[in-house]
Design a protein around this motif. Sequence first.
Motif, PDB file in Angstrom:
ATOM      1  N   MET A 111       0.765  -1.165   0.257  1.00 11.74           N
ATOM      2  CA  MET A 111      -0.030  -0.081  -0.201  1.00 11.74           C
ATOM      3  C   MET A 111       0.862   1.191  -0.131  1.00 11.74           C
ATOM      4  O   MET A 111       0.793   2.252  -0.531  1.00 11.74           O
ATOM      5  CB  MET A 111      -0.629   0.079   1.412  1.00 11.74           C
ATOM      6  N   GLN A 112       1.638   1.672   0.986  1.00 13.33           N
ATOM      7  CA  GLN A 112       2.689   2.677   0.770  1.00 13.33           C
ATOM      8  C   GLN A 112       3.892   2.860   0.016  1.00 13.33           C
ATOM      9  O   GLN A 112       3.945   3.849  -0.556  1.00 13.33           O
ATOM     10  CB  GLN A 112       3.414   2.595   2.649  1.00 13.33           C
ATOM     11  N   LEU A 113       4.298   1.362  -0.354  1.00 10.29           N
ATOM     12  CA  LEU A 113       5.244   1.251  -1.324  1.00 10.29           C
ATOM     13  C   LEU A 113       4.169   1.675  -3.062  1.00 10.29           C
ATOM     14  O   LEU A 113       5.731   2.286  -3.806  1.00 10.29           O
ATOM     15  CB  LEU A 113       5.575  -0.248  -1.771  1.00 10.29           C
ATOM     16  N   ASP A 114       3.129   1.352  -3.334  1.00 11.34           N
ATOM     17  CA  ASP A 114       2.815   1.687  -4.754  1.00 11.34           C
ATOM     18  C   ASP A 114       2.324   3.280  -4.277  1.00 11.34           C
ATOM     19  O   ASP A 114       2.433   3.779  -5.631  1.00 11.34           O
ATOM     20  CB  ASP A 114       1.025   1.000  -4.213  1.00 11.34           C
ATOM     21  N   LEU A 115       2.201   3.729  -3.370  1.00 11.23           N
ATOM     22  CA  LEU A 115       2.389   4.999  -2.935  1.00 11.23           C
ATOM     23  C   LEU A 115       3.437   6.203  -3.098  1.00 11.23           C
ATOM     24  O   LEU A 115       3.555   7.636  -3.832  1.00 11.23           O
ATOM     25  CB  LEU A 115       1.630   5.704  -1.755  1.00 11.23           C
ATOM     26  N   LEU A 116       4.151   6.065  -2.063  1.00 14.20           N
ATOM     27  CA  LEU A 116       5.262   5.792  -2.670  1.00 14.20           C
ATOM     28  C   LEU A 116       5.971   5.869  -4.656  1.00 14.20           C
ATOM     29  O   LEU A 116       6.956   6.656  -5.133  1.00 14.20           O
ATOM     30  CB  LEU A 116       6.491   4.933  -2.247  1.00 14.20           C
ATOM     31  N   GLN A 117       5.550   5.238  -4.920  1.00 18.00           N
ATOM     32  CA  GLN A 117       6.242   5.003  -6.584  1.00 18.00           C
ATOM     33  C   GLN A 117       5.595   5.723  -7.764  1.00 18.00           C
ATOM     34  O   GLN A 117       5.853   6.341  -8.975  1.00 18.00           O
ATOM     35  CB  GLN A 117       5.787   3.143  -6.813  1.00 18.00           C
ATOM     36  N   LEU A 118       4.290   5.882  -7.171  1.00 23.17           N
ATOM     37  CA  LEU A 118       3.177   6.904  -7.820  1.00 23.17           C
ATOM     38  C   LEU A 118       4.094   7.905  -7.865  1.00 23.17           C
ATOM     39  O   LEU A 118       4.080   9.171  -8.596  1.00 23.17           O
ATOM     40  CB  LEU A 118       1.608   6.733  -7.013  1.00 23.17           C
TER      41      LEU A 118
ATOM     42  N   ALA B  83      -2.222  14.048  -3.958  1.00 25.07           N
ATOM     43  CA  ALA B  83      -3.985  14.258  -2.658  1.00 25.07           C
ATOM     44  C   ALA B  83      -4.461  13.338  -1.964  1.00 25.07           C
ATOM     45  O   ALA B  83      -4.624  12.406  -1.689  1.00 25.07           O
ATOM     46  CB  ALA B  83      -4.234  15.459  -2.503  1.00 25.07           C
ATOM     47  N   VAL B  84      -4.920  12.468  -3.731  1.00 22.28           N
ATOM     48  CA  VAL B  84      -5.853  11.891  -3.337  1.00 22.28           C
ATOM     49  C   VAL B  84      -5.715  10.285  -2.619  1.00 22.28           C
ATOM     50  O   VAL B  84      -5.801   9.471  -1.686  1.00 22.28           O
ATOM     51  CB  VAL B  84      -6.849  11.278  -4.685  1.00 22.28           C
ATOM     52  N   PRO B  85      -4.368   9.832  -3.195  1.00 20.46           N
ATOM     53  CA  PRO B  85      -3.793   8.554  -3.496  1.00 20.46           C
ATOM     54  C   PRO B  85      -3.598   8.068  -1.123  1.00 20.46           C
ATOM     55  O   PRO B  85      -2.950   7.905  -1.198  1.00 20.46           O
ATOM     56  CB  PRO B  85      -3.489   7.688  -3.998  1.00 20.46           C
ATOM     57  N   THR B  86      -2.781   9.408  -1.721  1.00 18.25           N
ATOM     58  CA  THR B  86      -1.829   9.875   0.058  1.00 18.25           C
ATOM     59  C   THR B  86      -3.508   9.894   0.945  1.00 18.25           C
ATOM     60  O   THR B  86      -3.064   9.163   1.352  1.00 18.25           O
ATOM     61  CB  THR B  86      -1.218  11.293  -0.121  1.00 18.25           C
ATOM     62  N   VAL B  87      -4.394  10.596   0.863  1.00 20.63           N
ATOM     63  CA  VAL B  87      -5.144  10.278   2.045  1.00 20.63           C
ATOM     64  C   VAL B  87      -5.975   9.383   1.963  1.00 20.63           C
ATOM     65  O   VAL B  87      -5.816   8.626   3.537  1.00 20.63           O
ATOM     66  CB  VAL B  87      -6.329  11.545   1.733  1.00 20.63           C
ATOM     67  N   LYS B  88      -5.721   8.477   0.869  1.00 16.89           N
ATOM     68  CA  LYS B  88      -6.578   7.073   0.870  1.00 16.89           C
ATOM     69  C   LYS B  88      -5.254   6.431   2.510  1.00 16.89           C
ATOM     70  O   LYS B  88      -6.068   5.245   2.756  1.00 16.89           O
ATOM     71  CB  LYS B  88      -7.112   7.505  -0.675  1.00 16.89           C
ATOM     72  N   THR B  89      -4.601   5.703   1.213  1.00 16.56           N
ATOM     73  CA  THR B  89      -3.567   5.440   2.502  1.00 16.56           C
ATOM     74  C   THR B  89      -3.444   5.764   3.190  1.00 16.56           C
ATOM     75  O   THR B  89      -3.120   5.288   4.796  1.00 16.56           O
ATOM     76  CB  THR B  89      -2.266   5.491   0.823  1.00 16.56           C
ATOM     77  N   ALA B  90      -3.379   6.863   4.090  1.00 19.91           N
ATOM     78  CA  ALA B  90      -2.987   7.470   5.330  1.00 19.91           C
ATOM     79  C   ALA B  90      -3.650   6.600   5.914  1.00 19.91           C
ATOM     80  O   ALA B  90      -3.015   6.150   7.131  1.00 19.91           O
ATOM     81  CB  ALA B  90      -2.570   8.720   5.457  1.00 19.91           C
ATOM     82  N   PHE B  91      -5.302   6.642   5.766  1.00 18.57           N
ATOM     83  CA  PHE B  91      -6.308   6.345   6.998  1.00 18.57           C
ATOM     84  C   PHE B  91      -6.246   4.626   6.714  1.00 18.57           C
ATOM     85  O   PHE B  91      -6.412   3.490   7.424  1.00 18.57           O
ATOM     86  CB  PHE B  91      -7.649   6.770   5.982  1.00 18.57           C
TER      87      PHE B  91
ATOM     88  N   TYR C  53      -4.654   2.397   8.636  1.00 19.64           N
ATOM     89  CA  TYR C  53      -4.743   2.594  10.609  1.00 19.64           C
ATOM     90  C   TYR C  53      -6.523   1.751  10.210  1.00 19.64           C
ATOM     91  O   TYR C  53      -6.626   1.147  11.368  1.00 19.64           O
ATOM     92  CB  TYR C  53      -5.011   3.918  10.980  1.00 19.64           C
ATOM     93  N   VAL C  54      -6.981   2.736   9.512  1.00 17.93           N
ATOM     94  CA  VAL C  54      -8.780   2.410   9.606  1.00 17.93           C
ATOM     95  C   VAL C  54      -9.147   0.637   8.753  1.00 17.93           C
ATOM     96  O   VAL C  54      -8.606   0.232   7.930  1.00 17.93           O
ATOM     97  CB  VAL C  54      -9.973   3.229   8.889  1.00 17.93           C
ATOM     98  N   ALA C  55      -9.116  -0.110   9.674  1.00 12.59           N
ATOM     99  CA  ALA C  55      -9.321  -1.900   9.313  1.00 12.59           C
ATOM    100  C   ALA C  55      -9.993  -1.849   8.155  1.00 12.59           C
ATOM    101  O   ALA C  55     -10.796  -1.411   8.560  1.00 12.59           O
ATOM    102  CB  ALA C  55      -9.137  -2.240   9.970  1.00 12.59           C
ATOM    103  N   PRO C  56     -10.016  -2.922   7.016  1.00 15.36           N
ATOM    104  CA  PRO C  56     -10.615  -3.115   6.168  1.00 15.36           C
ATOM    105  C   PRO C  56     -12.039  -3.933   6.570  1.00 15.36           C
ATOM    106  O   PRO C  56     -11.092  -4.447   7.946  1.00 15.36           O
ATOM    107  CB  PRO C  56      -9.902  -3.830   4.658  1.00 15.36           C
ATOM    108  N   ALA C  57     -12.444  -3.883   5.819  1.00 14.29           N
ATOM    109  CA  ALA C  57     -13.742  -4.256   6.603  1.00 14.29           C
ATOM    110  C   ALA C  57     -13.522  -6.590   5.942  1.00 14.29           C
ATOM    111  O   ALA C  57     -13.970  -6.519   6.949  1.00 14.29           O
ATOM    112  CB  ALA C  57     -15.193  -3.799   5.168  1.00 14.29           C
TER     113      ALA C  57
ATOM    114  N   GLU D 299      -6.848   2.292  16.313  1.00 16.11           N
ATOM    115  CA  GLU D 299      -7.234   1.129  15.609  1.00 16.11           C
ATOM    116  C   GLU D 299      -6.007   0.862  14.122  1.00 16.11           C
ATOM    117  O   GLU D 299      -5.422   1.999  14.365  1.00 16.11           O
ATOM    118  CB  GLU D 299      -8.219   1.125  14.865  1.00 16.11           C
ATOM    119  N   MET D 300      -5.219   0.210  14.318  1.00 11.25           N
ATOM    120  CA  MET D 300      -4.504  -0.297  13.519  1.00 11.25           C
ATOM    121  C   MET D 300      -4.978  -2.097  12.794  1.00 11.25           C
ATOM    122  O   MET D 300      -5.718  -2.913  13.148  1.00 11.25           O
ATOM    123  CB  MET D 300      -3.154   0.285  13.625  1.00 11.25           C
ATOM    124  N   TRP D 301      -4.077  -1.652  10.965  1.00 11.14           N
ATOM    125  CA  TRP D 301      -4.312  -3.588  10.993  1.00 11.14           C
ATOM    126  C   TRP D 301      -2.678  -3.717  10.474  1.00 11.14           C
ATOM    127  O   TRP D 301      -1.979  -3.066  10.272  1.00 11.14           O
ATOM    128  CB  TRP D 301      -5.225  -3.689  10.672  1.00 11.14           C
TER     129      TRP D 301
END
Length: 297
Positions: free
Chosen positions: A1-8, A66-74, A77-81, A150-152
């Motif tokens: 997840m973080q890697l994708d953002l970093l690469q982008l 900003a879109v993928p950054t905010v998405k990744t940042a949250f 932490y917020v666990a997926p469903a 919360e985190m995951w």
Amino acid sequence: MQLDLLQLSMYFAIGIGAAVSLLLIFVVWKFRERPGQKNNPEQIHGSTKLEIAWTLIPIVILTILAVPTVKTAFGTYVAPADVDMTVKATGNQWWFAFEYPGEKITTANEMVIPVGKKIKLEIESKDVIHSFWIPKLAGKTDMIPNRTNEMWIQADEAGMYYGQCAEYCGTQHAKMRFRVKAVSEAEWQQWVKDRQAGAKAPTDPLAVKGKEILEKQACIGCHTIDGTAAKGTVGPNLSNIGSRPTIAAGIIDNTTENLKAWVKNSQTIKPGNKMPAFTSLKDEDLDAIVAYLQSLK
Ligand code: CUA
């Protein structure tokens, strides 16, 4: 997840770097000094068109990023469903408790998880603010009294992942470590079954004697050994202490010598910790208690 953002972000950076370098080379070449040239090229000051262009382009790029950054940042932490399981991690001065509400088991300082599964963590503290950090698996999350953060995490490879408290929480903050042991699904199922069955009853005579002695000591007021008279919750759950590679929240190897030294006077190893010294224990009783603890696997 973080890697994708970093690469982008890196692709954008490389693109901008390349564009600026090419433009610079082009300008240097185009406006090079020519033989017979008398004047400098025409000098200008201020250009609304240029100003607008180099303000708008970065705005567009930053908005896109900003879109993928905010998405990744949250998202970190917020666990997926679709999490596979939940573990409640509680910070204590100076050790970690891990409860598995779905499996109804509790362990300490070593969290065992199945590889490739999404684990939701509910992060709490019993006393002061700690911070839960497994550098190879996720960022830090504060452990705050009276609040559940919360985190995951997800371990993609089997093995040991080291964790450390990352918020100063008193004298032994540095000696507040833990491990995450990622194992195959089958191994994990077996581990859960073993934990649910309660602590193994000792068979070795010395360990049997150790259990009797331990149950008469103050140990049982603070520690739990599943299925025995020890039901305290002040200190770490010891039901599988014999299988953990380290003791005292990950700071010393789980050897006979170290266990003896710890039970007898843990204050010399980790001053200020809540476990009282048992310096009056007779050597043979200490040997028996340690034999019992080592049998708990
Ligand atoms: Cu707990 Cu630092």
